[in-house]
Scaffold this motif. Structure first.
Motif, short mmCIF file in Angstrom:
data_model
loop_
_atom_site.label_atom_id
_atom_site.label_comp_id
_atom_site.label_asym_id
_atom_site.label_seq_id
_atom_site.Cartn_x
_atom_site.Cartn_y
_atom_site.Cartn_z
N LEU A 1 -64.10 -13.76 -27.73
CA LEU A 1 -64.05 -12.44 -27.09
C LEU A 1 -63.45 -12.67 -25.72
O LEU A 1 -64.13 -13.21 -24.83
CB LEU A 1 -65.46 -11.87 -26.92
CG LEU A 1 -66.13 -11.16 -28.08
CD1 LEU A 1 -67.50 -10.64 -27.65
CD2 LEU A 1 -65.28 -10.01 -28.60
N GLU A 2 -62.19 -12.29 -25.55
CA GLU A 2 -61.53 -12.62 -24.28
C GLU A 2 -60.38 -11.67 -24.00
O GLU A 2 -59.86 -11.03 -24.92
CB GLU A 2 -60.98 -14.05 -24.35
CG GLU A 2 -59.92 -14.21 -25.43
CD GLU A 2 -59.45 -15.64 -25.66
OE1 GLU A 2 -60.27 -16.56 -25.49
OE2 GLU A 2 -58.28 -15.80 -26.01
N GLN A 3 -59.98 -11.63 -22.74
CA GLN A 3 -58.87 -10.75 -22.35
C GLN A 3 -57.61 -11.09 -23.14
O GLN A 3 -57.31 -12.25 -23.41
CB GLN A 3 -58.63 -10.86 -20.84
CG GLN A 3 -58.01 -12.18 -20.36
CD GLN A 3 -56.49 -12.22 -20.47
OE1 GLN A 3 -55.84 -11.17 -20.66
NE2 GLN A 3 -55.92 -13.40 -20.36
N HIS A 4 -56.87 -10.03 -23.50
CA HIS A 4 -55.59 -10.21 -24.19
C HIS A 4 -54.53 -9.31 -23.57
O HIS A 4 -53.81 -8.59 -24.26
CB HIS A 4 -55.74 -9.91 -25.69
CG HIS A 4 -56.19 -11.10 -26.48
ND1 HIS A 4 -57.50 -11.50 -26.54
CD2 HIS A 4 -55.51 -11.98 -27.24
CE1 HIS A 4 -57.59 -12.58 -27.31
NE2 HIS A 4 -56.40 -12.90 -27.75
N GLY A 5 -54.48 -9.32 -22.22
CA GLY A 5 -53.46 -8.52 -21.54
C GLY A 5 -53.86 -7.05 -21.49
O GLY A 5 -55.02 -6.68 -21.72
N GLY B 1 -61.55 -8.05 -28.37
CA GLY B 1 -61.94 -8.64 -29.66
C GLY B 1 -60.79 -9.09 -30.52
O GLY B 1 -60.98 -9.39 -31.71
N THR B 2 -59.58 -9.21 -29.96
CA THR B 2 -58.38 -9.52 -30.76
C THR B 2 -58.59 -10.72 -31.69
O THR B 2 -58.31 -10.64 -32.89
CB THR B 2 -57.17 -9.77 -29.84
OG1 THR B 2 -56.85 -8.54 -29.18
CG2 THR B 2 -55.95 -10.26 -30.62
N ASP B 3 -59.06 -11.84 -31.15
CA ASP B 3 -59.15 -13.06 -31.98
C ASP B 3 -60.22 -12.91 -33.07
O ASP B 3 -60.04 -13.37 -34.20
CB ASP B 3 -59.46 -14.28 -31.12
CG ASP B 3 -58.29 -14.63 -30.21
OD1 ASP B 3 -57.17 -14.13 -30.45
OD2 ASP B 3 -58.50 -15.40 -29.26
N TYR B 4 -61.33 -12.26 -32.70
CA TYR B 4 -62.38 -12.06 -33.71
C TYR B 4 -61.87 -11.15 -34.83
O TYR B 4 -61.98 -11.48 -36.01
CB TYR B 4 -63.63 -11.43 -33.05
CG TYR B 4 -64.69 -11.10 -34.06
CD1 TYR B 4 -65.54 -12.10 -34.55
CD2 TYR B 4 -64.83 -9.81 -34.56
CE1 TYR B 4 -66.51 -11.81 -35.50
CE2 TYR B 4 -65.80 -9.52 -35.52
CZ TYR B 4 -66.63 -10.52 -35.98
OH TYR B 4 -67.58 -10.25 -36.93
N ARG C 1 -46.70 -17.07 -25.22
CA ARG C 1 -47.92 -17.60 -25.85
C ARG C 1 -49.02 -16.54 -25.87
O ARG C 1 -48.80 -15.46 -26.41
CB ARG C 1 -48.33 -18.90 -25.15
CG ARG C 1 -47.27 -20.00 -25.31
CD ARG C 1 -47.70 -21.34 -24.76
NE ARG C 1 -48.75 -21.93 -25.58
CZ ARG C 1 -48.55 -22.74 -26.62
NH1 ARG C 1 -47.32 -23.09 -26.96
NH2 ARG C 1 -49.56 -23.23 -27.28
N HIS C 2 -50.18 -16.84 -25.25
CA HIS C 2 -51.36 -15.95 -25.38
C HIS C 2 -51.03 -14.48 -25.12
O HIS C 2 -50.53 -14.12 -24.04
CB HIS C 2 -52.43 -16.42 -24.39
CG HIS C 2 -53.65 -15.57 -24.37
ND1 HIS C 2 -54.63 -15.66 -25.33
CD2 HIS C 2 -54.03 -14.58 -23.54
CE1 HIS C 2 -55.57 -14.77 -25.08
NE2 HIS C 2 -55.23 -14.10 -23.99
N GLY C 3 -51.33 -13.62 -26.08
CA GLY C 3 -51.12 -12.18 -25.92
C GLY C 3 -49.66 -11.75 -26.01
O GLY C 3 -49.35 -10.57 -25.81
N PRO D 1 -45.94 -13.01 -30.69
CA PRO D 1 -46.52 -13.38 -32.00
C PRO D 1 -47.89 -12.73 -32.23
O PRO D 1 -48.14 -12.13 -33.28
CB PRO D 1 -46.65 -14.91 -31.91
CG PRO D 1 -45.68 -15.33 -30.86
CD PRO D 1 -45.65 -14.20 -29.87
N GLU D 2 -48.78 -12.82 -31.23
CA GLU D 2 -50.12 -12.27 -31.39
C GLU D 2 -50.09 -10.73 -31.45
O GLU D 2 -50.85 -10.11 -32.21
CB GLU D 2 -51.00 -12.73 -30.22
CG GLU D 2 -52.47 -12.50 -30.45
CD GLU D 2 -53.35 -13.32 -29.54
OE1 GLU D 2 -52.92 -13.62 -28.39
OE2 GLU D 2 -54.47 -13.67 -29.95
N THR D 3 -49.20 -10.12 -30.67
CA THR D 3 -49.10 -8.67 -30.70
C THR D 3 -48.56 -8.21 -32.05
O THR D 3 -49.03 -7.21 -32.63
CB THR D 3 -48.20 -8.17 -29.55
OG1 THR D 3 -48.71 -8.67 -28.32
CG2 THR D 3 -48.13 -6.65 -29.50
ZN LIG Z 1 -55.85 -14.42 -29.00
#
Ligand SMILES: [Zn+2]
Length: 319
Positions: free
Chosen positions: A71-75, A81-84, A204-206, A209-211
């Protein structure tokens, strides 16, 4: 504060609630139902299953898929909750094609380097692995034997390895790291279908690819109107490595990541709030993310995971 227009699907859902409320005047039973409830029962998803369903599952398979989340910031544009959520959704997709029991255990993971942004929750790595190992012991007690531990967050990589090793060394269970186990299957599929990675810009993070994955896996929770390019700065010696990192030099990447994205208390100057204006670690505009790319990435991963599970069942059938 970000201003946010509700995504189309939510607006449609809101209309549906109004319509339902009107209909409810004549159907008292329905009026007592939670108006926010939208969840649909998903096959092989432990939180939705009854005891008899778990018993029947155990007659078909002894395999459990556990996402290791955060549970972490994603921009500015992706939820905490993005990763969960993405991890659990990927796991559910895999479980529709092969009999694996999807058992999410924890929402937070190890994310100390995102604590500069509001909403992040971080837990000590030792506590996280302890919780997962204890949860696995419960499942072994019920007759489950094989475990796919699926890391859904970069900061949990070592924790995932440790969980796998502890299950194999300390319990009757057999565990693999799904990311590593499915890699040979993924590499084959990737070569055929995935877009060529952009080697000119940190992403990378956020980032895209992740979006992109999020646009496919949790479309109503992505706020593309809020997506904007981050201003990124990092210590000079890391900035100097960047061209080789982006060019794909594996040694440069190893050295770069050993220092990059670490807790502010380490003094390295590489926590996300020290390096990025938005929390995204990259200078590529997340607005360049596409649903199509997310669908392809997800498909490649799901196919690879399914390929591994089928092979595991061949090589070592349930005993
Ligand atoms: Zn993530």
């Amino acid at each position: 504060m970000r201003s946010k227009r509700p995504p189309l699907l939510l607006r449609i859902a809101a209309c549906a609630i109004v319509t339902t409320a009107f209909a409810d005047a004549r159907t008292p039973a329905a009026a007592q139902t939670n108006p926010l409830w939208t969840e649909v029962e998903v096959k092989n998803y432990l939180p939705h299953m009854t005891v008899p369903e778990v018993q029947r599952f155990l007659e078909r398979s002894d395999m459990v898929l556990i996402p290791v989340a955060s549970l972490e910031q994603h921009g500015l544009h992706l939820p905490i909750g993005t990763d969960y959520i993405n991890g659990v959704e990927q796991a559910k997709l895999i479980a529709q094609e092969v009999d694996v029991l999807v058992a999410p255990i924890l929402l937070p993971g190890q994310s100390p380097y995102h604590m500069g942004f509001e909403g992040t929750i971080t837990l000590p790595s030792t506590l996280v692995q302890e919780v997962y190992v204890e949860a696995v012991k419960s499942l072994i007690n019920h007759g489950f034997k094989r475990f796919l531990i699926m890391n859904a967050h970069g900061g949990n990589r070592a924790i995932t390895t440790f969980i796998v090793d502890r299950i194999n060394q300390e319990t009757a269970g057999i565990a693999v790291d799904l990311g590593a186990a499915s890699a040979p299957f993924r590499d084959r599929a990737m070569a055929a279908t995935a877009p060529v990675p952009d080697r000119t810009v940190l992403d990378r993070h956020g980032g895209t690819p992740e979006t992109s994955s999020s646009l496919y896996l949790m479309p109503t929770l992505v706020d593309m109107e809020a997506a904007e390019p981050a201003t990124v700065s990092m210590p000079d010696h890391l900035e100097a490595m960047l061209p080789e990192v982006l060019a794909g030099d594996p040694t440069a990447l190893t050295v770069f990541l050993a220092e990059g994205l670490k807790d502010a208390s380490t003094g390295k100057g590489t926590s996300s709030s020290e390096m990025s204006s938005t929390g995204v670690w990259g200078t590529r505009d997340p607005s360049e993310a596409t649903l199509e790319r997310g669908r392809t990435m997800t498909r490649v991963f799901v196919d690879a995971a399914v390929g591994f599970v089928r092979r595991w069942n061949e090589i070592r059938p349930p005993s």
